[in-house]
Design a protein around this motif. Structure first.
Motif, PDB file in Angstrom:
ATOM      1  N   ARG A 160       0.836  -1.212   0.000  1.00 26.33           N
ATOM      2  CA  ARG A 160       0.000   0.000   0.000  1.00 26.33           C
ATOM      3  C   ARG A 160       0.868   1.259   0.000  1.00 26.33           C
ATOM      4  N   ASP A 161       1.808   1.328   0.936  1.00 26.96           N
ATOM      5  CA  ASP A 161       2.627   2.536   1.071  1.00 26.96           C
ATOM      6  C   ASP A 161       3.594   2.709  -0.095  1.00 26.96           C
ATOM      7  N   TRP A 162       4.262   1.628  -0.474  1.00 28.54           N
ATOM      8  CA  TRP A 162       5.240   1.715  -1.555  1.00 28.54           C
ATOM      9  C   TRP A 162       4.551   2.105  -2.866  1.00 28.54           C
ATOM     10  N   THR A 163       3.390   1.519  -3.122  1.00 26.88           N
ATOM     11  CA  THR A 163       2.662   1.819  -4.353  1.00 26.88           C
ATOM     12  C   THR A 163       2.199   3.274  -4.368  1.00 26.88           C
ATOM     13  N   TRP A 164       1.738   3.773  -3.236  1.00 26.86           N
ATOM     14  CA  TRP A 164       1.316   5.175  -3.136  1.00 26.86           C
ATOM     15  C   TRP A 164       2.466   6.096  -3.547  1.00 26.86           C
ATOM     16  N   TRP A 165       3.626   5.906  -2.948  1.00 22.48           N
ATOM     17  CA  TRP A 165       4.773   6.758  -3.259  1.00 22.48           C
ATOM     18  C   TRP A 165       5.280   6.518  -4.678  1.00 22.48           C
ATOM     19  N   ASN A 166       5.184   5.294  -5.162  1.00 21.60           N
ATOM     20  CA  ASN A 166       5.614   5.017  -6.530  1.00 21.60           C
ATOM     21  C   ASN A 166       4.713   5.726  -7.539  1.00 21.60           C
ATOM     22  N   HIS A 167       3.428   5.786  -7.255  1.00 19.49           N
ATOM     23  CA  HIS A 167       2.530   6.536  -8.135  1.00 19.49           C
ATOM     24  C   HIS A 167       2.918   8.019  -8.149  1.00 19.49           C
ATOM     25  N   GLY A 168       3.274   8.549  -6.999  1.00 14.40           N
ATOM     26  CA  GLY A 168       3.728   9.942  -6.930  1.00 14.40           C
ATOM     27  C   GLY A 168       4.985  10.168  -7.753  1.00 14.40           C
ATOM     28  N   ARG A 169       5.915   9.222  -7.662  1.00 13.67           N
ATOM     29  CA  ARG A 169       7.149   9.336  -8.458  1.00 13.67           C
ATOM     30  C   ARG A 169       6.838   9.278  -9.949  1.00 13.67           C
ATOM     31  N   THR A 170       5.934   8.399 -10.305  1.00 13.74           N
ATOM     32  CA  THR A 170       5.550   8.274 -11.714  1.00 13.74           C
ATOM     33  C   THR A 170       4.903   9.556 -12.215  1.00 13.74           C
ATOM     34  N   LEU A 171       4.020  10.114 -11.422  1.00 13.36           N
ATOM     35  CA  LEU A 171       3.362  11.365 -11.800  1.00 13.36           C
ATOM     36  C   LEU A 171       4.385  12.493 -11.940  1.00 13.36           C
ATOM     37  N   ALA A 172       5.278  12.612 -10.969  1.00 14.91           N
ATOM     38  CA  ALA A 172       6.299  13.666 -11.026  1.00 14.91           C
ATOM     39  C   ALA A 172       7.191  13.501 -12.252  1.00 14.91           C
ATOM     40  N   SER A 173       7.593  12.278 -12.540  1.00 12.99           N
ATOM     41  CA  SER A 173       8.445  12.026 -13.704  1.00 12.99           C
ATOM     42  C   SER A 173       7.721  12.368 -15.000  1.00 12.99           C
ATOM     43  N   THR A 174       6.455  12.025 -15.069  1.00 13.69           N
ATOM     44  CA  THR A 174       5.666  12.306 -16.268  1.00 13.69           C
ATOM     45  C   THR A 174       5.473  13.809 -16.461  1.00 13.69           C
ATOM     46  N   VAL A 175       5.153  14.497 -15.389  1.00 13.02           N
ATOM     47  CA  VAL A 175       4.979  15.956 -15.464  1.00 13.02           C
ATOM     48  C   VAL A 175       6.299  16.621 -15.854  1.00 13.02           C
ATOM     49  N   ALA A 176       7.391  16.191 -15.235  1.00 15.98           N
ATOM     50  CA  ALA A 176       8.699  16.767 -15.560  1.00 15.98           C
ATOM     51  C   ALA A 176       9.042  16.534 -17.028  1.00 15.98           C
ATOM     52  N   CYS A 177       8.790  15.340 -17.512  1.00 10.02           N
ATOM     53  CA  CYS A 177       9.056  15.038 -18.920  1.00 10.02           C
ATOM     54  C   CYS A 177       8.234  15.956 -19.823  1.00 10.02           C
ATOM     55  N   GLY A 178       6.970  16.119 -19.495  1.00  8.05           N
ATOM     56  CA  GLY A 178       6.118  17.013 -20.273  1.00  8.05           C
ATOM     57  C   GLY A 178       6.631  18.443 -20.263  1.00  8.05           C
ATOM     58  N   LEU A 179       7.107  18.886 -19.111  1.00 13.28           N
ATOM     59  CA  LEU A 179       7.653  20.242 -19.019  1.00 13.28           C
ATOM     60  C   LEU A 179       8.944  20.376 -19.828  1.00 13.28           C
ATOM     61  N   PHE A 180       9.794  19.367 -19.779  1.00 11.76           N
ATOM     62  CA  PHE A 180      11.025  19.414 -20.575  1.00 11.76           C
ATOM     63  C   PHE A 180      10.705  19.462 -22.069  1.00 11.76           C
ATOM     64  N   VAL A 181       9.763  18.649 -22.496  1.00 11.45           N
ATOM     65  CA  VAL A 181       9.356  18.672 -23.910  1.00 11.45           C
ATOM     66  C   VAL A 181       8.754  20.032 -24.249  1.00 11.45           C
ATOM     67  N   GLY A 182       7.916  20.544 -23.358  1.00  6.73           N
ATOM     68  CA  GLY A 182       7.328  21.864 -23.578  1.00  6.73           C
ATOM     69  C   GLY A 182       8.388  22.948 -23.699  1.00  6.73           C
ATOM     70  N   ALA A 183       9.421  22.861 -22.869  1.00  6.21           N
ATOM     71  CA  ALA A 183      10.509  23.842 -22.943  1.00  6.21           C
ATOM     72  C   ALA A 183      11.238  23.752 -24.280  1.00  6.21           C
ATOM     73  N   LEU A 184      11.446  22.536 -24.745  1.00  7.36           N
ATOM     74  CA  LEU A 184      12.097  22.368 -26.056  1.00  7.36           C
ATOM     75  C   LEU A 184      11.248  22.950 -27.181  1.00  7.36           C
ATOM     76  N   LEU A 185       9.955  22.773 -27.075  1.00 11.26           N
ATOM     77  CA  LEU A 185       9.061  23.256 -28.132  1.00 11.26           C
ATOM     78  C   LEU A 185       8.940  24.779 -28.158  1.00 11.26           C
ATOM     79  N   THR A 186       9.256  25.437 -27.050  1.00 12.24           N
ATOM     80  CA  THR A 186       9.162  26.902 -27.021  1.00 12.24           C
ATOM     81  C   THR A 186      10.427  27.567 -27.539  1.00 12.24           C
ATOM     82  N   ARG A 187      11.440  26.821 -27.795  1.00  6.91           N
ATOM     83  CA  ARG A 187      12.716  27.394 -28.271  1.00  6.91           C
ATOM     84  C   ARG A 187      12.719  27.563 -29.757  1.00  6.91           C
TER      85      ARG A 187
END
Length: 134
Positions: free
Chosen positions: A107-134
């Protein structure tokens, strides 16, 4: 009831052993340099965003770097690794105790793993977004 408790204990025992084996092996694998270099690269990108503040994509790349470092790396170190260490150190002599330990761990590990997955996905989207604005 007894059969269910024994079954859960056996499943928990297998799950605990498998997770402990995975955690032991992963620190010796080629995964670790990648795992450790990605937050470093994200921190460098966040710093570059600060240095180039005002340039197109700078705020986005800064946000991506911060979200990745905090949401993936810090959560891993502060939450998931301690859970893994506790699992490795736990006494699994009792099937009932193993089942309870495993249920809490998953329960606990999965909760935090979902958070890590969400953060990684959001960060990836932001990095791609930054590349597209250049």
């Amino acid at each position: 009831m007894w059969f269910g408790a024994i079954g859960c204990g056996l499943i928990a025992g297998v799950g605990i052993a498998a997770m402990n084996a995975t955690n032991t092996e992963i620190v010796r694998s080629a995964f670790m340099p990648l795992f450790l270099s990605t937050p470093l690269a994200s921190a460098v990108l966040a710093a570059a965003g600060v240095v180039r503040w005002g340039a197109p994509g700078s705020a986005t790349i800064f946000a991506g770097g911060v979200i990745y470092v905090l949401g993936m790396f810090v959560v891993t170190v502060a939450r998931n690794v301690p859970l893994n260490n506790a699992l490795a150190a736990a006494d699994r002599a009792s099937a009932a105790a193993a089942a309870e330990l495993w249920a809490t761990y998953v329960r606990d590990w999965t909760w935090w793993n979902h958070g890590r997955t969400l953060a990684s996905t959001v960060a990836c989207g932001l990095f791609v977004g930054a590349l597209l604005t250049r």
